[in-house]
Design a protein around this motif. Structure first.
Motif, mmCIF file in Angstrom:
data_model
loop_
_atom_site.group_PDB
_atom_site.id
_atom_site.type_symbol
_atom_site.label_atom_id
_atom_site.label_comp_id
_atom_site.label_asym_id
_atom_site.label_seq_id
_atom_site.Cartn_x
_atom_site.Cartn_y
_atom_site.Cartn_z
ATOM 1 N N VAL A 288 0.855 -1.192 0.000
ATOM 2 C CA VAL A 288 0.000 0.000 0.000
ATOM 3 C C VAL A 288 0.884 1.233 0.000
ATOM 4 N N THR A 289 0.676 2.109 -0.974
ATOM 5 C CA THR A 289 1.476 3.330 -1.106
ATOM 6 C C THR A 289 0.553 4.536 -1.225
ATOM 7 N N GLY A 290 1.160 5.700 -1.264
ATOM 8 C CA GLY A 290 0.368 6.912 -1.421
ATOM 9 C C GLY A 290 -0.416 6.930 -2.720
ATOM 10 N N SER A 291 0.121 6.305 -3.776
ATOM 11 C CA SER A 291 -0.530 6.329 -5.074
ATOM 12 C C SER A 291 -1.775 5.444 -5.143
ATOM 13 N N ASN A 292 -1.818 4.365 -4.359
ATOM 14 C CA ASN A 292 -2.998 3.492 -4.396
ATOM 15 C C ASN A 292 -3.839 3.558 -3.128
ATOM 16 N N PHE A 293 -3.474 4.454 -2.223
ATOM 17 C CA PHE A 293 -4.165 4.487 -0.935
ATOM 18 C C PHE A 293 -5.615 4.954 -1.055
ATOM 19 N N ILE A 294 -5.903 5.804 -2.038
ATOM 20 C CA ILE A 294 -7.291 6.259 -2.202
ATOM 21 C C ILE A 294 -8.195 5.064 -2.501
ATOM 22 N N PHE A 295 -7.769 4.202 -3.428
ATOM 23 C CA PHE A 295 -8.547 3.002 -3.743
ATOM 24 C C PHE A 295 -8.652 2.089 -2.528
ATOM 25 N N VAL A 296 -7.521 1.889 -1.864
ATOM 26 C CA VAL A 296 -7.500 1.015 -0.687
ATOM 27 C C VAL A 296 -8.413 1.562 0.403
ATOM 28 N N SER A 297 -8.411 2.874 0.596
ATOM 29 C CA SER A 297 -9.238 3.471 1.644
ATOM 30 C C SER A 297 -10.724 3.269 1.373
ATOM 31 N N LEU A 298 -11.125 3.349 0.101
ATOM 32 C CA LEU A 298 -12.524 3.104 -0.258
ATOM 33 C C LEU A 298 -12.906 1.653 0.016
ATOM 34 N N TYR A 299 -12.004 0.740 -0.328
ATOM 35 C CA TYR A 299 -12.255 -0.681 -0.075
ATOM 36 C C TYR A 299 -12.354 -0.942 1.426
ATOM 37 N N ILE A 300 -11.414 -0.381 2.190
ATOM 38 C CA ILE A 300 -11.408 -0.584 3.643
ATOM 39 C C ILE A 300 -12.698 -0.063 4.265
ATOM 40 N N SER A 301 -13.117 1.125 3.834
ATOM 41 C CA SER A 301 -14.273 1.773 4.457
ATOM 42 C C SER A 301 -15.574 1.020 4.205
ATOM 43 N N PHE A 302 -15.776 0.558 2.982
ATOM 44 C CA PHE A 302 -17.072 -0.014 2.622
ATOM 45 C C PHE A 302 -17.079 -1.546 2.540
ATOM 46 N N VAL A 303 -16.127 -2.121 1.830
ATOM 47 C CA VAL A 303 -16.142 -3.571 1.609
ATOM 48 C C VAL A 303 -15.536 -4.326 2.785
ATOM 49 N N ASN A 304 -14.325 -3.926 3.190
ATOM 50 C CA ASN A 304 -13.651 -4.635 4.276
ATOM 51 C C ASN A 304 -14.451 -4.549 5.580
ATOM 52 N N SER A 305 -15.034 -3.387 5.846
ATOM 53 C CA SER A 305 -15.846 -3.237 7.058
ATOM 54 C C SER A 305 -17.064 -4.157 7.006
ATOM 55 N N PHE A 306 -17.648 -4.312 5.819
ATOM 56 C CA PHE A 306 -18.794 -5.210 5.683
ATOM 57 C C PHE A 306 -18.396 -6.660 5.940
ATOM 58 N N LEU A 307 -17.273 -7.082 5.365
ATOM 59 C CA LEU A 307 -16.810 -8.452 5.572
ATOM 60 C C LEU A 307 -16.585 -8.738 7.051
ATOM 61 N N GLU A 308 -15.949 -7.810 7.756
ATOM 62 C CA GLU A 308 -15.669 -8.011 9.175
ATOM 63 C C GLU A 308 -16.943 -8.004 10.009
ATOM 64 N N GLU A 309 -17.889 -7.137 9.665
ATOM 65 C CA GLU A 309 -19.147 -7.109 10.423
ATOM 66 C C GLU A 309 -19.965 -8.371 10.181
ATOM 67 N N PHE A 310 -19.986 -8.836 8.949
ATOM 68 C CA PHE A 310 -20.692 -10.090 8.663
ATOM 69 C C PHE A 310 -20.058 -11.237 9.441
ATOM 70 N N PHE A 311 -18.732 -11.297 9.447
ATOM 71 C CA PHE A 311 -18.031 -12.421 10.070
ATOM 72 C C PHE A 311 -18.060 -12.346 11.596
#
Length: 226
Positions: free
Chosen positions: A111-134
């Motif tokens: 994870v770098t500054g150049s791809n962090f925007i994409f990663v942050s969107l994934y973390i906020s919406f998708v990753n949080s959903f996976l963790e809450e479901f699990f």
């Protein structure tokens, strides 16, 4: 009674195995964020869903039924969590060394500054959903029906906190790390409470998203994006 004990043992075993596998991928293999995300999707969503087809009493579909109960409280709590996390960083940034975070993210999972925007969107919406479901859907709401409230509360919150150890190795000094682990455990208990009345994962998911918004804001600052 015996059937419930067997179900509970199996669910606890599966949750432990899936968390250990993710810890191995995070802490030992240090897979890229893309690969890790795919594996997490399978372990935290697909396999528990498959298990629910095997055990018809699990009724995972019920946790996706939209229920407005608790949403207003979750929204207020979410905004408060955002302000507390961001305010805590701004107050403590000159006290504790947070510079290791970006280096660990870049070195361990790319994870770098150049791809962090994409990663942050994934973390906020998708990753949080996976963790809450699990952790809240599969580990708390499902176990609560079988083992009772107290065990489900403590087990879900504990595995939620322990799960994050591997991914944050090397990020913080021991004192900060200990505080964060305690905060994750307390957060897990609060998330369980939010979902208990609505019997869905939406209230905790909302708060989790706001917590990730705050963490990602800190990430933007550390990567020099803002």
């Amino acid at each position: 009674m015996k059937s419930n004990i067997k179900k509970a043992v199996l669910i606890v075993f599966l949750i432990a195995v899936f968390c250990i596998l993710m810890a191995f991928i995070d802490g030992i293999l240090k897979a890229s964020y893309f690969i890790k995300s795919i594996i997490k999707f399978v372990l935290f969503l697909i396999l528990p869903a498959i298990y629910s087809f095997y055990d018809k009493s699990i009724k995972i579909k019920e946790i996706f039924i939209i229920n407005k109960k608790g949403i207003n409280l979750a929204l207020i709590l979410g905004v408060s969590v955002y302000l507390v996390i961001l305010g805590g960083y701004l107050l403590l940034k000159n006290v504790f060394d947070f510079s290791k975070i970006t280096g660990a993210l870049t070195q361990n999972i790319g994870v770098t500054g150049s791809n962090f925007i994409f990663v942050s969107l994934y973390i906020s919406f998708v990753n949080s959903f996976l963790e809450e479901f699990f952790f809240r859907g599969f580990a708390f709401l499902t176990l609560k029906r079988i083992t009772g409230t107290k065990f489900a509360y403590l087990f879900s919150a504990a595995v939620f906190a322990i799960y994050h150890i591997a991914m944050m190795i090397g990020w913080f000094e021991l004192d900060v790390f200990t505080i964060i682990m305690a905060g994750l455990f307390a957060g897990g208990l609060i998330f369980n409470y939010l979902n208990e009345k609505s019997k869905t994962i939406y209230p905790s998911w909302l708060v989790h998203m706001f917590a990730n918004f705050a963490i990602n804001t800190v990430g933007f600052i550390l990567f020099g994006i803002i």
